[in-house]
Design a protein around this motif. Structure first.
Motif, mmCIF file in Angstrom:
data_model
loop_
_atom_site.group_PDB
_atom_site.id
_atom_site.type_symbol
_atom_site.label_atom_id
_atom_site.label_comp_id
_atom_site.label_asym_id
_atom_site.label_seq_id
_atom_site.Cartn_x
_atom_site.Cartn_y
_atom_site.Cartn_z
ATOM 1 N N TYR A 90 0.820 -1.212 0.000
ATOM 2 C CA TYR A 90 0.000 0.000 0.000
ATOM 3 C C TYR A 90 0.852 1.259 0.000
ATOM 4 O O TYR A 90 0.383 2.329 -0.373
ATOM 5 C CB TYR A 90 -0.984 -0.017 1.171
ATOM 6 C CG TYR A 90 -2.028 -1.074 0.968
ATOM 7 C CD1 TYR A 90 -3.125 -0.841 0.155
ATOM 8 C CD2 TYR A 90 -1.886 -2.331 1.537
ATOM 9 C CE1 TYR A 90 -4.069 -1.834 -0.067
ATOM 10 C CE2 TYR A 90 -2.816 -3.332 1.320
ATOM 11 C CZ TYR A 90 -3.902 -3.076 0.514
ATOM 12 O OH TYR A 90 -4.821 -4.062 0.286
ATOM 13 N N LEU A 95 -3.939 3.692 -1.685
ATOM 14 C CA LEU A 95 -5.350 3.360 -1.841
ATOM 15 C C LEU A 95 -6.029 4.181 -2.940
ATOM 16 O O LEU A 95 -6.800 3.635 -3.733
ATOM 17 C CB LEU A 95 -6.083 3.540 -0.507
ATOM 18 C CG LEU A 95 -7.493 2.999 -0.444
ATOM 19 C CD1 LEU A 95 -7.538 1.513 -0.772
ATOM 20 C CD2 LEU A 95 -8.094 3.237 0.931
ATOM 21 N N GLU A 96 -5.768 5.466 -3.008
ATOM 22 C CA GLU A 96 -6.419 6.295 -4.036
ATOM 23 C C GLU A 96 -6.025 5.848 -5.442
ATOM 24 O O GLU A 96 -6.857 5.844 -6.350
ATOM 25 C CB GLU A 96 -6.111 7.776 -3.816
ATOM 26 C CG GLU A 96 -6.781 8.355 -2.581
ATOM 27 C CD GLU A 96 -8.285 8.102 -2.529
ATOM 28 O OE1 GLU A 96 -8.987 8.333 -3.542
ATOM 29 O OE2 GLU A 96 -8.775 7.670 -1.462
ATOM 30 N N ALA A 97 -4.782 5.455 -5.631
ATOM 31 C CA ALA A 97 -4.341 4.944 -6.933
ATOM 32 C C ALA A 97 -5.016 3.606 -7.233
ATOM 33 O O ALA A 97 -5.404 3.340 -8.371
ATOM 34 C CB ALA A 97 -2.827 4.792 -6.950
ATOM 35 N N ARG A 98 -5.163 2.788 -6.206
ATOM 36 C CA ARG A 98 -5.837 1.497 -6.377
ATOM 37 C C ARG A 98 -7.284 1.697 -6.808
ATOM 38 O O ARG A 98 -7.811 0.945 -7.639
ATOM 39 C CB ARG A 98 -5.804 0.687 -5.087
ATOM 40 C CG ARG A 98 -4.439 0.147 -4.763
ATOM 41 C CD ARG A 98 -4.392 -0.444 -3.354
ATOM 42 N NE ARG A 98 -3.033 -0.816 -3.036
ATOM 43 C CZ ARG A 98 -2.491 -2.000 -3.298
ATOM 44 N NH1 ARG A 98 -3.215 -2.953 -3.836
ATOM 45 N NH2 ARG A 98 -1.238 -2.234 -3.009
ATOM 46 N N LYS A 99 -7.939 2.693 -6.248
ATOM 47 C CA LYS A 99 -9.328 2.967 -6.622
ATOM 48 C C LYS A 99 -9.434 3.295 -8.100
ATOM 49 O O LYS A 99 -10.369 2.848 -8.780
ATOM 50 C CB LYS A 99 -9.898 4.100 -5.769
ATOM 51 C CG LYS A 99 -10.180 3.684 -4.351
ATOM 52 C CD LYS A 99 -10.751 4.840 -3.555
ATOM 53 C CE LYS A 99 -11.044 4.427 -2.123
ATOM 54 N NZ LYS A 99 -11.620 5.538 -1.344
ATOM 55 N N LEU A 100 -8.489 4.056 -8.615
ATOM 56 C CA LEU A 100 -8.500 4.394 -10.046
ATOM 57 C C LEU A 100 -8.251 3.151 -10.898
ATOM 58 O O LEU A 100 -8.895 2.958 -11.929
ATOM 59 C CB LEU A 100 -7.432 5.453 -10.347
ATOM 60 C CG LEU A 100 -7.673 6.830 -9.735
ATOM 61 C CD1 LEU A 100 -6.466 7.724 -9.957
ATOM 62 C CD2 LEU A 100 -8.937 7.457 -10.297
ATOM 63 N N CYS A 112 -14.722 1.287 -4.500
ATOM 64 C CA CYS A 112 -13.928 2.356 -5.126
ATOM 65 C C CYS A 112 -14.596 3.722 -5.057
ATOM 66 O O CYS A 112 -14.084 4.681 -5.620
ATOM 67 C CB CYS A 112 -13.629 1.998 -6.582
ATOM 68 S SG CYS A 112 -12.496 0.598 -6.741
#
Length: 113
Positions: A90, A95-100, A112
């Motif tokens: 992580y 996390l924000e990059a993972r959401k994208l 997301c």
């Protein structure tokens, strides 16, 4: 008597996911069927930590890029060391990059927003 979930078996599962033989949904279903049940028991604490992480693969936005650290975590001496390795993923992909990355994939989409 419960069946054993081994590091070797989980490593093979992760390799298959990484080579696109399995989807994230299939890995999640496999882990969900084995984590915290009376039918299965993890080989050790590190295996249990990785298994629990895969059980929450959808909500934790675990992605293929995490596989190298997950495989390394399987070899950890204990649960804490395994968890530290998993948490490093992580730091690499926040996390924000993972959401994208995950927003368009059905298994991840509900997490997301």
């Amino acid at each position: 008597m419960p069946k054993l979930v081994t590091a070797r078996e989980m490593d093979a599962l992760l390799v298959r996911w990484g080579s696109n033989e399995l989807s994230a949904s299939e890995v999640h279903s496999w882990a969900e069927a084995r984590f915290a049940t009376h039918s299965w028991e993890p080989e050790n604490d590190a295996v249990n930590e990785v298994l629990s992480h895969l059980d929450r693969l959808d909500m934790n936005l675990v992605v293929v890029e995490d596989i190298p650290l997950l495989r390394e975590a399987l070899l950890a001496r204990n649960e804490e060391d395994a968890n530290r390795l998993i948490e490093r993923s992580y730091a690499i992909t926040p996390l924000e990059a993972r959401k994208l990355i995950c927003a368009e994939k059905p298994i991840y989409a509900p997490f997301c927003n």
